[in-house]
Design an enzyme around this catalytic site. Sequence first.
Site, PDB file in Angstrom:
ATOM      1  N   CYS A  85      -0.606  -6.749  -5.799  1.00  0.00           N
ATOM      2  CA  CYS A  85      -1.435  -5.784  -5.048  1.00  0.00           C
ATOM      3  C   CYS A  85      -2.503  -5.169  -5.937  1.00  0.00           C
ATOM      4  CB  CYS A  85      -0.566  -4.688  -4.448  1.00  0.00           C
ATOM      5  SG  CYS A  85       0.725  -5.325  -3.386  1.00  0.00           S
ATOM      6  N   CYS A 208       4.821   3.930   5.428  1.00  0.00           N
ATOM      7  CA  CYS A 208       4.449   2.618   4.876  1.00  0.00           C
ATOM      8  C   CYS A 208       2.970   2.321   5.078  1.00  0.00           C
ATOM      9  CB  CYS A 208       5.212   1.502   5.589  1.00  0.00           C
ATOM     10  SG  CYS A 208       6.986   1.649   5.521  1.00  0.00           S
ATOM     11  N   SER A 209       2.385   1.602   4.121  1.00  0.00           N
ATOM     12  CA  SER A 209       1.065   1.033   4.360  1.00  0.00           C
ATOM     13  C   SER A 209       1.263  -0.159   5.294  1.00  0.00           C
ATOM     14  CB  SER A 209       0.428   0.573   3.047  1.00  0.00           C
ATOM     15  OG  SER A 209       1.241  -0.410   2.429  1.00  0.00           O
ATOM     16  N   ILE A 211       0.107  -3.958   7.332  1.00  0.00           N
ATOM     17  CA  ILE A 211      -0.351  -5.327   7.062  1.00  0.00           C
ATOM     18  C   ILE A 211      -1.805  -5.383   7.553  1.00  0.00           C
ATOM     19  CG2 ILE A 211       0.055  -7.759   7.639  1.00  0.00           C
ATOM     20  CD1 ILE A 211       2.492  -6.555   6.251  1.00  0.00           C
ATOM     21  N   LYS A 330      -2.326   3.863   3.159  1.00  0.00           N
ATOM     22  CA  LYS A 330      -1.563   4.270   4.339  1.00  0.00           C
ATOM     23  C   LYS A 330      -2.386   4.214   5.627  1.00  0.00           C
ATOM     24  CE  LYS A 330       1.410   5.456   6.948  1.00  0.00           C
ATOM     25  NZ  LYS A 330       0.610   4.760   7.880  1.00  0.00           N
ATOM     26  N   HIS A 334      -4.138  -1.875   3.884  1.00  0.00           N
ATOM     27  CA  HIS A 334      -3.849  -2.453   2.568  1.00  0.00           C
ATOM     28  C   HIS A 334      -3.909  -3.979   2.602  1.00  0.00           C
ATOM     29  CE1 HIS A 334      -2.299  -3.024  -1.351  1.00  0.00           C
ATOM     30  NE2 HIS A 334      -1.006  -2.967  -1.099  1.00  0.00           N
TER      31      HIS A 334
HETATM   32  N1  COA Z   1       1.358   2.801   9.777  1.00  0.00           N
HETATM   33  C1  COA Z   1       1.038   3.218  11.012  1.00  0.00           C
HETATM   34  N2  COA Z   1       1.222   2.442  12.125  1.00  0.00           N
HETATM   35  C2  COA Z   1       1.698   1.206  11.921  1.00  0.00           C
HETATM   36  C3  COA Z   1       2.022   0.713  10.643  1.00  0.00           C
HETATM   37  C4  COA Z   1       1.845   1.579   9.547  1.00  0.00           C
HETATM   38  N3  COA Z   1       2.157   1.166   8.321  1.00  0.00           N
HETATM   39  N4  COA Z   1       2.474  -0.549  10.763  1.00  0.00           N
HETATM   40  C5  COA Z   1       2.425  -0.855  12.068  1.00  0.00           C
HETATM   41  N5  COA Z   1       1.962   0.207  12.761  1.00  0.00           N
HETATM   42  C6  COA Z   1       1.832   0.311  14.205  1.00  0.00           C
HETATM   43  C7  COA Z   1       1.150  -0.896  14.835  1.00  0.00           C
HETATM   44  O1  COA Z   1      -0.220  -0.668  15.040  1.00  0.00           O
HETATM   45  C8  COA Z   1       1.868  -1.008  16.170  1.00  0.00           C
HETATM   46  O2  COA Z   1       1.348  -0.033  17.057  1.00  0.00           O
HETATM   47  P1  COA Z   1       1.229  -0.331  18.633  1.00  0.00           P
HETATM   48  O3  COA Z   1       2.639  -0.602  19.098  1.00  0.00           O
HETATM   49  O4  COA Z   1       0.641   0.936  19.176  1.00  0.00           O
HETATM   50  O5  COA Z   1       0.345  -1.530  18.738  1.00  0.00           O
HETATM   51  C9  COA Z   1       3.285  -0.574  15.847  1.00  0.00           C
HETATM   52  O6  COA Z   1       3.176   0.293  14.699  1.00  0.00           O
HETATM   53  C10 COA Z   1       4.214  -1.728  15.530  1.00  0.00           C
HETATM   54  O7  COA Z   1       3.514  -2.595  14.654  1.00  0.00           O
HETATM   55  P2  COA Z   1       4.132  -3.919  14.078  1.00  0.00           P
HETATM   56  O8  COA Z   1       3.014  -4.705  13.471  1.00  0.00           O
HETATM   57  O9  COA Z   1       4.992  -4.583  15.117  1.00  0.00           O
HETATM   58  O10 COA Z   1       5.036  -3.343  12.903  1.00  0.00           O
HETATM   59  P3  COA Z   1       6.053  -4.147  12.078  1.00  0.00           P
HETATM   60  O11 COA Z   1       7.407  -3.587  12.348  1.00  0.00           O
HETATM   61  O12 COA Z   1       5.858  -5.615  12.254  1.00  0.00           O
HETATM   62  O13 COA Z   1       5.627  -3.776  10.572  1.00  0.00           O
HETATM   63  C11 COA Z   1       6.005  -2.520   8.593  1.00  0.00           C
HETATM   64  C12 COA Z   1       5.739  -2.460  10.091  1.00  0.00           C
HETATM   65  C13 COA Z   1       6.020  -1.114   8.051  1.00  0.00           C
HETATM   66  C14 COA Z   1       7.368  -3.200   8.335  1.00  0.00           C
HETATM   67  C15 COA Z   1       4.877  -3.349   7.914  1.00  0.00           C
HETATM   68  O14 COA Z   1       3.643  -2.739   8.187  1.00  0.00           O
HETATM   69  C16 COA Z   1       5.107  -3.473   6.420  1.00  0.00           C
HETATM   70  O15 COA Z   1       5.866  -4.331   5.967  1.00  0.00           O
HETATM   71  N6  COA Z   1       4.416  -2.651   5.609  1.00  0.00           N
HETATM   72  C17 COA Z   1       4.547  -2.691   4.160  1.00  0.00           C
HETATM   73  C18 COA Z   1       3.569  -3.668   3.583  1.00  0.00           C
HETATM   74  C19 COA Z   1       3.818  -3.882   2.107  1.00  0.00           C
HETATM   75  O16 COA Z   1       4.935  -4.003   1.639  1.00  0.00           O
HETATM   76  N7  COA Z   1       2.744  -3.963   1.335  1.00  0.00           N
HETATM   77  C20 COA Z   1       2.819  -4.171  -0.087  1.00  0.00           C
HETATM   78  C21 COA Z   1       3.150  -2.896  -0.749  1.00  0.00           C
HETATM   79  S1  COA Z   1       3.623  -3.075  -2.439  1.00  0.00           S
END
Ligand code: COA
Length: 388
Positions: A85, A208-209, A211, A330, A334
């Site tokens: 990252c 969480c940040s 995708i 956030k 990201h």
């Molecule tokens: N912050 C705010 N809203 C978020 C979000 C976030 N981080 N991630 C998803 N959403 C929202 C989406 O827009 C969606 O909204 P909607 O239902 O109104 O359309 C809803 O939440 C569900 O989204 P979805 O894509 O199905 O979420 P998910 O469960 O597949 O993924 C996480 C959520 C947190 C697991 C994923 O974003 C993640 O893995 N984040 C971490 C990424 C990471 O590790 N990066 C590297 C760091 S070192």
Amino acid sequence: MEKVAIIGIGQTKFGEHWKYSLRDLMAEAGKKAVDDCGIAGKEIQAIYGGTMSAGRMIGQEHIGALIADAMGLTPIPSTRVENACASGGTALREAYLAVSGGHYDMVVAGGVEKMTDVYTDQASLALGGAADQEWEVFFGATFPSLYALIAKRHMYEYGTTEEQLARVAVKNHHNGALNPLAQFPFEVSIEQVMESPKVAEPLKLLDCSPITDGAAAVILANEETAKKIADTPVWINGSGQASDTLALHDRTNICTLNASVVAGKKAMKQAGVTPKQIDLAEVHDCFTIAEICAIEDLGFVKKGEGGKSMEDGMFDLNSSISINPSGGLKACGHPVGATGVKQAVEIAEHLRGEAGKRQVENVEIALTHNVGGSGASCVVHVFSRGGN
Ligand code: COA
């Protein structure tokens, strides 16, 4: 060493870009950066492009060449930089070193990632490539769960609360709501963060940040070139990079990201500044706990005081130090390879007085902090309007 300045900046909107490929995103950011400083593409002598996981996300490797091709800049040398990252921040540093070492007069540092073409579980697996496969990922760890371990320990050691973590998300979403290029430009409340679905306890969805797809580019030039071209060059006064153990369990204290401590000290020493002199910082808040660790590791507050200081509003827009005016990872999003370059774009906008509604007032010295994995890599840069 040559002095180095940012003379051109460009960024795509961060988000889910169904209509655009990685190539389109990089070309858009690059074109914006070239247009921003009014140069001809042929004046650029080299490209450093940060991307972490294009191979696993879209099946495309050889991204250095792809960027040169997409930006119409062949046959100049173009190098992909991968550092998890921190790929974008490391591309910026490699570009900085090339110009400060006198090898080139003008280069571009770009960063790009296209993450939404795969499902979240596949993206998590690809991101997991930045953790220790043998000792962490094999046992089921993902990045949310690794940062959850850090959060749990921070809460145990220092009494940090889940509400204090939530306060990071509240602040960054407030800032992100002022950023037209942010993925999630809306406010959230402490209650909304606390009630959002659990991802890895104590981290919830809104800790969480996301995708993200997106790209960013900056054009760097030496002093002579920068003064000819730019009205307000943004000088890079310090650049530091450090590494740490890949796996969390090998660290003496998982609440301190030693790579952040070392890279921060190096960059601030080179710039001749102390943490107290920083007016604004874009730090790596891949999870809310990561921002708490960052402000402690960079020396803005003592270890253990991050949660309380956040609660007290010390890092809000136009407070003691404005942290993550872009909305951070956030709320701005990201796209992993692009993040480190986007941080520099954001800083340049503030130092040029062009950050619109989220403009930090009277900003003189600013810092970027870009972390790879759970802290095994870190790159820090210090910037100013006035130069050294
Ligand atoms: N912050 C705010 N809203 C978020 C979000 C976030 N981080 N991630 C998803 N959403 C929202 C989406 O827009 C969606 O909204 P909607 O239902 O109104 O359309 C809803 O939440 C569900 O989204 P979805 O894509 O199905 O979420 P998910 O469960 O597949 O993924 C996480 C959520 C947190 C697991 C994923 O974003 C993640 O893995 N984040 C971490 C990424 C990471 O590790 N990066 C590297 C760091 S070192």
